[in-house]
Design a protein around this motif. Sequence first.
Motif, PDB file in Angstrom:
ATOM      1  N   HIS A  76      14.086 -12.877 -22.608  1.00 43.15           N
ATOM      2  CA  HIS A  76      13.632 -14.260 -22.426  1.00 43.15           C
ATOM      3  C   HIS A  76      14.557 -15.028 -21.487  1.00 43.15           C
ATOM      4  O   HIS A  76      14.116 -15.951 -20.789  1.00 43.15           O
ATOM      5  CB  HIS A  76      13.524 -14.981 -23.784  1.00 43.15           C
ATOM      6  N   PHE A  79      13.516 -13.884 -18.076  1.00 42.59           N
ATOM      7  CA  PHE A  79      12.228 -14.516 -17.777  1.00 42.59           C
ATOM      8  C   PHE A  79      12.460 -15.876 -17.118  1.00 42.59           C
ATOM      9  O   PHE A  79      11.827 -16.213 -16.121  1.00 42.59           O
ATOM     10  CB  PHE A  79      11.425 -14.667 -19.067  1.00 42.59           C
ATOM     11  N   ARG A  80      13.381 -16.651 -17.675  1.00 39.65           N
ATOM     12  CA  ARG A  80      13.658 -17.990 -17.139  1.00 39.65           C
ATOM     13  C   ARG A  80      14.235 -17.922 -15.730  1.00 39.65           C
ATOM     14  O   ARG A  80      14.106 -18.857 -14.949  1.00 39.65           O
ATOM     15  CB  ARG A  80      14.629 -18.745 -18.056  1.00 39.65           C
ATOM     16  N   LEU A  84      10.141 -10.703 -14.672  1.00 41.02           N
ATOM     17  CA  LEU A  84       9.089 -10.511 -15.658  1.00 41.02           C
ATOM     18  C   LEU A  84       8.736  -9.042 -15.749  1.00 41.02           C
ATOM     19  O   LEU A  84       8.833  -8.301 -14.767  1.00 41.02           O
ATOM     20  CB  LEU A  84       7.836 -11.314 -15.310  1.00 41.02           C
ATOM     21  N   THR A 168       2.273 -12.840 -14.753  1.00 37.78           N
ATOM     22  CA  THR A 168       3.457 -12.927 -13.906  1.00 37.78           C
ATOM     23  C   THR A 168       3.263 -13.934 -12.784  1.00 37.78           C
ATOM     24  O   THR A 168       4.241 -14.532 -12.300  1.00 37.78           O
ATOM     25  CB  THR A 168       3.821 -11.555 -13.293  1.00 37.78           C
ATOM     26  N   ALA A 173       7.132 -15.248 -10.330  1.00 36.96           N
ATOM     27  CA  ALA A 173       8.269 -14.363 -10.598  1.00 36.96           C
ATOM     28  C   ALA A 173       8.956 -13.919  -9.308  1.00 36.96           C
ATOM     29  O   ALA A 173       8.311 -13.687  -8.290  1.00 36.96           O
ATOM     30  CB  ALA A 173       7.787 -13.133 -11.368  1.00 36.96           C
TER      31      ALA A 173
END
Length: 260
Positions: A76, A79-80, A84, A168, A173
């Motif tokens: 996670h 992800f930020r 992804l 995504t 991304a």
Amino acid sequence: MSFDAVIDVRNVSKRFGGLTAVNNCSLSVQRGSITGLIGPNGAGKSTLFNIVAGNIVPDSGQVLFDGQDVTGLAPHQLFRQGMLRTFQIAHEFSNMTALENLMMVPGDQPGESLVDSWLRPRLVKARETEVRKKALDVIDFLKLGHVRNELAGNLSGGQKKLLELGRTMMVDAKVVLLDEVAAGVNKTLLHDLAANIERMNKELGYTFFVIEHDMDLIGRLCDPVIVMAQGEKIAEGPMSEIRANAAIVEAYFGSPVEAD
């Protein structure tokens, strides 16, 4: 590290008990590329892929993402930062529609806050409208308009993989990790899936890092292709060179691989 490397793996090792899964491995994924990672079962490629994705912490070595040390960060957190991952088995919200699945992706939406919902309804509505428009644009790009209101759990395996690609796209991304994208997908939808990956790469500038057993798909999509065996990187180059390397073909694929 190459100046254009968006992912840079430096001397990474991982052991599980007495088994060395990844042994002092270094490789990079260049910005704007579709880079493939292949090798026989037990080569260490899945372990390395999981280390890059943040699912496994290495025993030693570093993973750099966009120039920053992200070794040991959780998925996670990655992800930020714009990394992804899609999965061999799609992870959709089965009781939501395809459109709703896409709208769930962007984080920190004001509608998630009870206070904003009560006190700032216009902000909530404006953001929801913005997210919905982007989701519809993604659905249009992927040609999923005919299933946008269908429950995601009812979609075919290939459609679910397309939906994961769409997710995504909802957060722009920097790099997308594709895990066995061909698994469970029929040939027709696999062609569509590959075409959309190519379009995302060429038209939108997405970078992909692909782990895959389907050599035809790797050959179509990926340049370069990285080969692992016994926890180490043993070769890198275009698929035409990998296929033509008799030693690699014999040792790591078991039989000759015909050129395209």
